[in-house]
Enzyme design. Structure first.
Site, PDB file in Angstrom:
ATOM      1  N   TYR A   1      54.122  30.674 -74.805  1.00 18.63           N
ATOM      2  CA  TYR A   1      54.972  29.638 -74.128  1.00 18.63           C
ATOM      3  C   TYR A   1      56.083  29.166 -75.446  1.00 18.63           C
ATOM      4  O   TYR A   1      57.238  29.160 -75.266  1.00 18.63           O
ATOM      5  CB  TYR A   1      54.136  28.754 -73.459  1.00 18.63           C
ATOM      6  CG  TYR A   1      55.363  27.528 -72.864  1.00 18.63           C
ATOM      7  CD1 TYR A   1      55.678  27.607 -71.709  1.00 18.63           C
ATOM      8  CD2 TYR A   1      55.860  26.375 -73.698  1.00 18.63           C
ATOM      9  CE1 TYR A   1      56.514  26.780 -70.960  1.00 18.63           C
ATOM     10  CE2 TYR A   1      56.759  25.511 -73.071  1.00 18.63           C
ATOM     11  CZ  TYR A   1      57.015  25.694 -71.917  1.00 18.63           C
ATOM     12  OH  TYR A   1      57.877  24.727 -71.165  1.00 18.63           O
ATOM     13  N   ASP A   2      55.620  28.768 -76.452  1.00 20.01           N
ATOM     14  CA  ASP A   2      56.294  28.024 -77.436  1.00 20.01           C
ATOM     15  C   ASP A   2      57.321  29.249 -78.200  1.00 20.01           C
ATOM     16  O   ASP A   2      58.231  28.836 -78.419  1.00 20.01           O
ATOM     17  CB  ASP A   2      55.480  27.962 -78.573  1.00 20.01           C
ATOM     18  CG  ASP A   2      54.540  26.475 -78.312  1.00 20.01           C
ATOM     19  OD1 ASP A   2      55.094  25.936 -77.375  1.00 20.01           O
ATOM     20  OD2 ASP A   2      53.675  26.576 -79.008  1.00 20.01           O
TER      21      ASP A   2
ATOM     22  N   CYS B   1      27.112  42.605 -50.604  1.00 20.38           N
ATOM     23  CA  CYS B   1      26.156  43.703 -50.185  1.00 20.38           C
ATOM     24  C   CYS B   1      25.488  43.330 -48.830  1.00 20.38           C
ATOM     25  O   CYS B   1      25.122  42.261 -48.488  1.00 20.38           O
ATOM     26  CB  CYS B   1      24.945  43.836 -51.274  1.00 20.38           C
ATOM     27  SG  CYS B   1      23.518  44.719 -50.721  1.00 20.38           S
TER      28      CYS B   1
ATOM     29  N   LYS C   1      43.601  18.329 -82.931  1.00 25.09           N
ATOM     30  CA  LYS C   1      44.479  18.240 -82.101  1.00 25.09           C
ATOM     31  C   LYS C   1      43.689  18.299 -80.565  1.00 25.09           C
ATOM     32  O   LYS C   1      43.402  19.461 -80.378  1.00 25.09           O
ATOM     33  CB  LYS C   1      45.673  19.207 -82.158  1.00 25.09           C
ATOM     34  CG  LYS C   1      46.682  19.301 -80.862  1.00 25.09           C
ATOM     35  CD  LYS C   1      48.016  20.055 -81.195  1.00 25.09           C
ATOM     36  CE  LYS C   1      48.835  19.780 -80.211  1.00 25.09           C
ATOM     37  NZ  LYS C   1      48.366  20.070 -78.859  1.00 25.09           N
TER      38      LYS C   1
ATOM     39  N   LYS D   1      48.954  24.557 -85.044  1.00 29.44           N
ATOM     40  CA  LYS D   1      48.041  25.329 -83.989  1.00 29.44           C
ATOM     41  C   LYS D   1      47.230  26.398 -84.512  1.00 29.44           C
ATOM     42  O   LYS D   1      47.799  27.326 -85.323  1.00 29.44           O
ATOM     43  CB  LYS D   1      49.010  25.837 -82.946  1.00 29.44           C
ATOM     44  CG  LYS D   1      49.823  24.563 -81.959  1.00 29.44           C
ATOM     45  CD  LYS D   1      49.021  24.110 -80.824  1.00 29.44           C
ATOM     46  CE  LYS D   1      48.960  24.880 -79.743  1.00 29.44           C
ATOM     47  NZ  LYS D   1      49.881  24.656 -78.748  1.00 29.44           N
TER      48      LYS D   1
ATOM     49  N   ARG E   1      51.582  12.441 -67.753  1.00 33.89           N
ATOM     50  CA  ARG E   1      52.730  13.094 -68.137  1.00 33.89           C
ATOM     51  C   ARG E   1      52.941  14.555 -67.933  1.00 33.89           C
ATOM     52  O   ARG E   1      52.439  15.456 -68.869  1.00 33.89           O
ATOM     53  CB  ARG E   1      53.319  12.754 -69.619  1.00 33.89           C
ATOM     54  CG  ARG E   1      54.422  13.860 -70.331  1.00 33.89           C
ATOM     55  CD  ARG E   1      54.370  13.462 -71.800  1.00 33.89           C
ATOM     56  NE  ARG E   1      55.288  14.323 -72.331  1.00 33.89           N
ATOM     57  CZ  ARG E   1      55.252  15.471 -72.790  1.00 33.89           C
ATOM     58  NH1 ARG E   1      53.871  16.177 -72.577  1.00 33.89           N
ATOM     59  NH2 ARG E   1      56.074  16.115 -73.485  1.00 33.89           N
TER      60      ARG E   1
ATOM     61  N   LYS F   1      49.650  13.772 -89.489  1.00 33.82           N
ATOM     62  CA  LYS F   1      50.791  12.456 -89.352  1.00 33.82           C
ATOM     63  C   LYS F   1      50.851  11.815 -90.673  1.00 33.82           C
ATOM     64  O   LYS F   1      49.951  11.674 -91.391  1.00 33.82           O
ATOM     65  CB  LYS F   1      49.980  11.607 -88.511  1.00 33.82           C
ATOM     66  CG  LYS F   1      49.866  12.020 -87.119  1.00 33.82           C
ATOM     67  CD  LYS F   1      48.773  11.280 -86.443  1.00 33.82           C
ATOM     68  CE  LYS F   1      48.503  11.601 -84.790  1.00 33.82           C
ATOM     69  NZ  LYS F   1      47.864  10.742 -83.972  1.00 33.82           N
TER      70      LYS F   1
HETATM   71  S1  IVH Z   1      50.091  12.166 -81.759  1.00 32.38           S
HETATM   72  C1  IVH Z   1      53.975  12.899 -79.839  1.00 32.38           C
HETATM   73  N1  IVH Z   1      47.716  13.153 -82.117  1.00 32.38           N
HETATM   74  O1  IVH Z   1      49.481  17.172 -78.367  1.00 32.38           O
HETATM   75  C2  IVH Z   1      53.508  11.654 -80.137  1.00 32.38           C
HETATM   76  N2  IVH Z   1      48.983  14.096 -80.378  1.00 32.38           N
HETATM   77  O2  IVH Z   1      52.996  17.835 -77.512  1.00 32.38           O
HETATM   78  C3  IVH Z   1      52.460  11.656 -81.057  1.00 32.38           C
HETATM   79  N3  IVH Z   1      48.029  15.842 -78.802  1.00 32.38           N
HETATM   80  O3  IVH Z   1      50.577  16.327 -75.334  1.00 32.38           O
HETATM   81  C4  IVH Z   1      51.174  12.622 -80.829  1.00 32.38           C
HETATM   82  N4  IVH Z   1      45.915  15.596 -79.941  1.00 32.38           N
HETATM   83  O4  IVH Z   1      49.048  14.452 -76.251  1.00 32.38           O
HETATM   84  C5  IVH Z   1      48.826  13.310 -81.308  1.00 32.38           C
HETATM   85  N5  IVH Z   1      45.518  13.917 -82.619  1.00 32.38           N
HETATM   86  C6  IVH Z   1      46.651  13.933 -81.591  1.00 32.38           C
HETATM   87  C7  IVH Z   1      46.688  14.574 -80.783  1.00 32.38           C
HETATM   88  C8  IVH Z   1      47.878  14.852 -80.006  1.00 32.38           C
HETATM   89  C9  IVH Z   1      46.727  16.270 -78.902  1.00 32.38           C
HETATM   90  C10 IVH Z   1      48.753  16.097 -77.719  1.00 32.38           C
HETATM   91  C11 IVH Z   1      49.737  15.025 -77.216  1.00 32.38           C
HETATM   92  C12 IVH Z   1      50.711  16.242 -76.642  1.00 32.38           C
HETATM   93  C13 IVH Z   1      50.553  17.409 -77.306  1.00 32.38           C
HETATM   94  C14 IVH Z   1      51.703  17.848 -78.059  1.00 32.38           C
END
Ligand code: IVH
Length: 743
Positions: free
Chosen positions: A60-61, A470, A155, A361, A176, A337
């Site tokens: 998809y990406d 069967c 993630k 990913k 969402r 982050k």
């Molecule tokens: S922080 C984007 N932390 O990954 C705003 N997102 O598009 C900041 N996701 O649906 C997001 N694990 O819901 C953050 N540890 C995590 C996460 C996370 C999953 C999700 C997020 C979004 C998708 C990325």
């Protein structure tokens, strides 16, 4: 053209034109652009609305990235239908539309850890530029990019949801599905156990969570779905999404969803609360809010690092990936982050993604291999299931030789043949499945033909809907499966009877139907069994003991054990629950109720097929005679409804340490009555740790093992309301959910 064919055509085109600039014909480019939009919109629909994607995230990406590249080079052709502008979708039936407090961004994905170094450089440049501005205006400002720290978290591969707390109370939960479709799922979210309905402080805050289904629950639900002839959920994310969209919140509660917070969207300043300024103070400004101290559960695995090199090392560390795979949730990567909220504010966001966070990913666990042949397996529900034998391949440390093809619809939808090369996917511990056939490698193929005769007994095969059955009631393969199901843990719980014993019992014709299991205690059968290698006196006497005990099992377990099509554990429980009001006193009453269509139709969730299956089964004279025989040998048919729903069965395991105002034994026995499982010492499989005053080394052990810790009266009684009834008054009032750091 089907969506999968269309996708394949586009993918093939992209492979031969990796650069958009190489497409010189503008008509061709235009056609590709509109096809790509169509295709992505359809994939979005499948993913967000139908909860059943047919391509991997990576695919998809890649498609999305190509679309973006076209738009960058040819902004003149950008269409308002393009998913880069806004995704197309619709609110599912039965849900209200809702509005998010602020636009929900998504994370930019990278599949290459080295990209992160480039990103780090870009981030530092932006920050340095802004520092120049800051130092020009305020003398001595000392922010330096050397101080740039990152937080690395798993993630979550689940469903993103915004929760709005007003005055500390949970008011709204909004999904969402895409940038336009938001659904109000408040009632369903309120059934998720680890989401607090009330915060420690009465503040206004909107937070972002991920809803997930534990892998263990997903496996159980899929087993039940397969038993009931329903298509299993391909992964935990689809299962979570399908569950959160159920119209009945009571059913959602039985799906054991779990949710973790990972981001603050906006919040009111605490000091401002008194002046009644609510959402007005909030903007898209981030500020460090200590989520845990508000009682908002964050996932305990996090790591703070001081350099981008450390970030890259962690992303590539197979040990960490393995560790995450062994947990009960699906993670599809890591999120990196920027730690400092001040820096996050400076970095801000692009239209869709924050600049301060990125997702790394994990490489998709895909491998290609060949379908060598297809076997057909007979299930106890009489369904004949095709199973592909593969050229063995290794996928994340496991050799895969066989994969289920589920049913004939699946074979057709995926266009599978013997001799085809296919992509096999496996995420975490998940059962491998075929994602794609590689048509480009097709050479010598043969169609997969469903058998006309049963592979076990050669009985006639009937085709109903997408399943093949069967038709021979005496089919030995079916009988073996039926018996294994009858003696399984959720049915009569006769665990000493396992596969090899069932083979002997059926092959020797000792057991020709379920009731014949009760012939094992007969002397002649015991003597015969002991003749087989590996079956000694001890084993036989254990079996005999369990068989005797099983006569006490409640009716709901027996009904589940009979293997009636579409009647699984939950349906059996619902039927018996409804039956209580009819007050049956003997087997005849029970049979009367179970063949009464007017009664059965009142049982929640019974549809036409289940109703027919039940009535057919219980009005069949042979089945009736078998049940009467069971009664004559002492089966109790107890109409008892306690303790058999998913709620009480799925409670977590816990351990306990420290002193409490009441005895620990009392706490343990109270929780055990609620269905929790007690572990004397915390181990890897322990899920919860209750901590009282003066806790000893068990606390450290629990931290090491990543066990969720509950400490302090309010937390304890909130999480385990039953404990409030035994008055734990004196435990410290300070809630502490321990935040263990590091992987
Ligand atoms: S922080 C984007 N932390 O990954 C705003 N997102 O598009 C900041 N996701 O649906 C997001 N694990 O819901 C953050 N540890 C995590 C996460 C996370 C999953 C999700 C997020 C979004 C998708 C990325």
């Amino acid at each position: 053209m089907t969506l999968s064919e269309q996708t394949k055509t586009i993918q093939t085109f992209i492979i031969s034109h990796p650069n958009v600039t190489s497409i010189s014909d503008s008509d061709e480019l235009h056609k590709l652009y509109t096809d790509l939009i169509d295709c992505l919109v359809d994939h979005n629909h499948l993913y967000y609305i139908e909860s059943s994607s047919i391509i991997s995230d990576k695919e998809y990406d890649d498609l999305f990235a190509y679309l973006k590249k076209i738009e960058e080079l040819h902004p003149e052709i950008i269409s308002s239908n393009s998913p880069t502008q806004s995704l197309v979708g619709q609110v599912s039936e039965g849900f209200k539309q809702a509005k998010h407090t602020i636009k929900l961004a998504s994370l930019e994905n990278t599949y290459n850890a080295e990209d992160l170094t480039d990103r780090d450089e870009r981030i530092k440049k932006i920050l340095e530029k802004s520092f120049e501005v800051i130092s020009a205006s305020s003398v001595g400002a000392e922010i330096q990019t050397e101080n740039l720290k990152y937080i690395i978290e798993p993630k979550f591969d689940g469903i993103s949801v915004e929760l709005i707390y007003e005055n500390g109370r949970l008011e709204k939960a909004i999904t969402r599905w895409d940038w336009r479709v938001w659904e109000d799922i408040t009632a369903n979210v309120k059934t998720i156990k680890n989401i607090p309905q009330k915060l420690k402080q009465p503040m206004d805050i909107s937070v972002r969570w991920e809803i997930m289904m534990p892998k263990s629950v997903w496996k159980d639900i899929n087993k039940e779905r397969e038993e009931n002839g329903e298509i299993p959920f391909a992964n935990t994310r689809n299962a979570a999404s399908g569950s959160i969209k159920l119209l009945d919140s009571k059913e959602v509660a039985k799906r054991w969803l779990v949710c973790y917070v990972y981001d603050t969207l906006c919040h009111s300043d605490l000091k401002e609360l008194e002046s009644e300024s609510n959402w007005s103070v909030i903007a898209n400004e981030y500020e460090a809010i200590h989520l845990e101290s508000l009682w908002l559960p964050t996932y305990p695995r996090k790591k703070e690092v001081n350099s981008i090199q450390e970030v890259v090392d962690i992303c590539l560390d197979q040990q960490i990936k393995k560790q995450l795979e062994s947990e009960d949730y699906d993670f599809d990567g890591l999120v990196i982050k920027v730690k400092d909220y001040q820096y996050r504010n400076i970095l801000g966001s692009t239209d869709h993604h924050p600049r301060w966070a990125v997702a790394y990913k994990f490489p998709a666990q895909l491998a290609s291999t060949k379908i060598l042949s297809v076997d057909f397996q007979v299930w106890r529900t009489w369904i004949i299931t095709p199973v592909a034998n593969l050229e063995p391949i290794e996928l994340s440390g496991v050799t895969i030789k066989r994969v289920s093809l589920h049913n004939f619809d699946f074979i057709q939808a995926k266009d599978l043949h013997i001799g085809d090369y296919v992509w096999i996917q496996r995420s975490g511990e998940v059962i491998p499945y075929i994602v794609w056939v590689i048509t480009e490698r097709r050479q010598d193929i043969q169609p997969i033909i469903m058998p006309k005769a049963c592979p076990s007994c050669e009985g006639k095969v009937n085709n109903v809907d997408m399943h093949y059955y069967c038709s021979n009631p005496q089919c030995p393969a079916k009988l073996k499966e039926q018996i294994l199901h009858f003696v399984s843990k959720n049915c009569m719980d006769i665990q000493w009877i396992w596969d090899s014993i069932v083979d002997i019992l059926v092959d020797q014709k000792i057991v020709q139907n379920i009731a014949d299991i009760y012939r094992i205690p007969e002397q002649s059968t015991q003597i015969l069994l002991r003749k087989f290698p590996g079956i000694g006196d001890k084993k036989v006497s254990e079996i005999v003991k369990e068989i005797e005990e099983s006569k006490q099992q409640p009716l709901r377990r027996l009904i589940n054990g009979l293997g009636i099509p579409h009647v699984g554990k939950k349906m059996a429980q619902d039927i018996v629950q409804a039956m209580v009001s009819q007050q049956p006193v003997c087997l005849e009453d029970i049979l009367h109720i179970l063949t009464d269509r007017d009664f059965l139709i009142t049982v929640y969730g019974i549809g036409g097929k289940t109703l027919d299956a039940l009535v057919d089964y219980f009005s069949d004279t042979q089945n009736q005679e078998m049940l009467m025989h069971l009664r004559d040998i002492g089966m109790k048919f107890r109409v008892d409804t306690n303790g058999y729903d998913l709620y009480t069965e799925k409670k977590e395991s816990f351990s306990i340490t420290g002193t409490f105002p009441v005895s620990r034994d009392l706490i343990v026995s109270t929780l055990e009555k609620e269905g929790y499982i007690f572990h004397d010492n915390p181990t890897k499989s322990t899920q919860l740790m209750l901590i009282g005053e003066k806790a000893g080394s068990k606390r450290e052990k629990a931290q090491e093992l990543w066990i969720t810790i509950y400490e302090g009266r309010e937390i304890l009684t909130k999480q385990f309301p039953i404990l409030a009834t035994i008055k734990i008054n004196d435990i410290s009032d300070k809630p502490k959910i321990t935040q263990t750091s590091l992987f």
